[in-house]
Write an enzyme that holds these catalytic residues in place. Structure first.
Site, mmCIF file in Angstrom:
data_model
loop_
_atom_site.group_PDB
_atom_site.id
_atom_site.type_symbol
_atom_site.label_atom_id
_atom_site.label_comp_id
_atom_site.label_asym_id
_atom_site.label_seq_id
_atom_site.Cartn_x
_atom_site.Cartn_y
_atom_site.Cartn_z
ATOM 1 N N LYS A 153 0.859 -1.181 0.000
ATOM 2 C CA LYS A 153 0.000 0.000 0.000
ATOM 3 C C LYS A 153 0.896 1.232 0.000
ATOM 4 C CE LYS A 153 -3.759 2.066 2.749
ATOM 5 N NZ LYS A 153 -4.634 1.837 3.923
ATOM 6 N N ASP A 288 -13.552 -1.349 10.634
ATOM 7 C CA ASP A 288 -13.968 -1.052 9.255
ATOM 8 C C ASP A 288 -14.167 -2.362 8.493
ATOM 9 O OD1 ASP A 288 -14.672 0.661 7.225
ATOM 10 O OD2 ASP A 288 -12.636 1.031 6.540
#
Length: 519
Positions: A153, A288
């Site tokens: 990422k 999340d």
């Protein structure tokens, strides 16, 4: 950024909301006073095609997504306030995703090498094109020099400056809302804006996400309901995060649930139990857990990714969660009310019996329904809807908990439409209740408190004893008939009662464990 620049960004955001009919949605017209209704209709003259379809929450989510990172994060946090906006509106916002075209792979490689401070080839044997692009970062599939498949990422170039400019505009907007919109003050706009900004600041340093991923991986390993990829620390820097490649298919892929050998009821159970075990047993949870952050593999294997938002609960909040769920499972509204008052969530000047009555109004309508038709998340949302009546101030960690619970429940029902949410939750909640509220647990807590009292008394006595030793001997020693000074008598009494308490505790523990052993 200048205040003028902030006003310009706010004007642009307002125009986008107007075109989406998300500023004063037409669905609110029947509730508006005549002057505001006229203003809303005038603004609707500038409405675009995107403002003519969908529910208010869907239109707002689309507009916030187009605003970029701060808009997306704002929408995610607004989705936690079902107590103010309603459950349906919050549900629409909770599905907010930030999807953007990826930036070039060569640029991503340069960003990774610069962040790690070594040539790319020193860490990665292969580095593929982006597989996902979001407003803050994008992900690439890669291979470490040792051969391990990983996900990398990397933050978007210049994203920090963009976020900084947008956050200043958000602060200015919150200040204006608090000054000019009395109805918005219950949301506490300025505090809310700072919460959003703080979350973004943490997400812009991927070392924090790496630490959260590593912590949750250890937590998840205790129960095995869910897994997290291992962090590859040689590929971690402020702007880069490298994790092992997650096995299975992303749940956001419609084909994921058609895998051969998949046990959908067990998969849904694992999701609910993983979340509750994290929150109750460990006080830290992945906050999340939408479909895009979950990978599944047969028969019922769950792997979570994206640890940018981690929720935390202290012992008091964990007890609150367990006891309200257990109370509703047992229809014991007096117990649920008592927990709210003991935790200080409802001010003491309110009537506990009246609060229990309000809870009964929330809980009773769901009983008599089949368990699979009872929404845990909706029940918790309705519980929070009565907060205005009893001046209950919601803590940020409980709001995040509610948002995650609603999300997890929605995902579980999509995995298995017949899923029994309460049946899945009961073993984890019952285990917590048995462990933390049993007589043995209460004795353990009493022993811990007694040790703390004795330690505190010892610390208080040490300076006084030291000062007494430093004093010169008195001219005439005290006789046995002289009374103790008041301070000396108080200290002696405290030590006496502490010793008596510890002796009694030792006796109780010995008897208890002897009885347990006899069983």
């Amino acid at each position: 950024m200048s205040r003028l620049g902030s006003y310009g960004r706010l004007a642009g955001a307002a125009l986008l909301l107007i075109r989406s009919d998300a500023l004063i949605p037409r669905e609110l017209d029947p509730l508006l006073p005549p002057g505001t209704r006229t203003l809303a209709r005038a603004l609707r003259l500038f409405e675009g095609r995107e403002g003519r379809t969908g529910r208010p929450g869907e239109r707002l989510a689309a507009a916030l997504e187009r605003m970029g990172p701060v808009g997306v994060k704002l929408g995610q946090f607004l989705s936690t306030r079902a107590d103010i906006f309603g459950a349906d509106f919050a549900e629409d916002l909770s599905r907010l995703k930030d999807r953007l075209p990826p930036f070039p792979t060569d640029q991503a490689k340069a960003e990774v090498a610069a962040a790690l401070g070594v040539p790319l080839e020193a860490v990665f044997a292969a580095f593929d094109a982006a597989v996902a692009g979001a407003s803050l970062a994008q992900a690439h599939r890669a291979k470490l020099v040792g051969g391990k498949q990983v996900a990398v990422k990397v933050l978007r170039p210049g994203i920090e400056a963009r976020v900084a400019a947008d956050t200043e505009a958000l602060r200015e907007g919150a200040r204006l809302a608090e000054a000019w919109a009395p109805a918005a003050r219950r949301l506490e706009p300025r505090a809310f804006a700072e919460t959003v900004i703080r979350a973004l600041e943490l997400e812009l340093d991927l070392r924090f996400e790496a630490a959260g991923a590593d912590e949750l991986r250890a937590v998840m390993a205790h129960d095995g309901y869910m897994r997290a990829p291992a962090v590859c620390w040689e590929g971690v820097a402020k702007r880069v995060l490298t994790l092992e490649w997650a096995p299975g298919a992303p749940l956001s892929d419609p084909a994921a649930l058609t895998q051969a050998g998949l046990d959908r009821p067990a998969l849904a159970n694992n999701l609910i139990r993983a979340f509750l075990a994290q929150a109750l047993d460990h006080g830290v949870f992945h906050a999340d857990l939408h479909e895009g952050n979950l990978f599944i593999a047969a028969p019922a294997r769950l792997t979570a990714v994206d640890f940018g938002i981690v929720g935390r609960l202290g012992p008091g909040e964990r007890r609150y969660l367990a006891e309200i769920l257990w109370g509703f499972l047992r229809r014991d509204y007096v117990r649920v009310a008592r927990v709210h008052f003991e935790a200080g969530y409802v001010p003491a000047h309110h009537d506990e019996a009246a609060f229990a009555q309000a809870l009964r109004a929330v809980g009773e309508p769901v009983f008599g329904l089949k368990a699979r038709d009872v929404s845990m998340g909706r029940l918790i949302a309705q519980l929070f809807e009565i907060t205005a009546l009893f001046d209950m101030r919601l803590r940020p960690e409980l709001v995040l908990l509610q948002k995650t619970m609603v999300t997890v429940e929605g995902v579980a029902r999509r995995i298995d439409p017949e899923h029994d949410i309460w049946g899945a939750a009961e073993p984890v909640v019952a285990r917590w209740i048995a462990r933390e509220l049993s007589p043995v647990a209460r004795l353990r807590d009493f022993a811990r408190d007694a040790r703390a009292v004795v330690s505190a008394l010892a610390r208080l006595a040490e300076p006084e004893m030291g000062s007494e030793l430093a004093q010169p001997p008195p001219d005439e020693p005290a006789t046995a008939s002289e009374p103790l000074a008041p301070r000396d008598g108080a200290r002696a009494a405290l030590w006496f009662f502490a010793g008596a308490a510890i002796s009694a505790l030792s006796f109780l523990l010995a008897v208890t464990f002897r009885l347990i052993g006899a069983r």
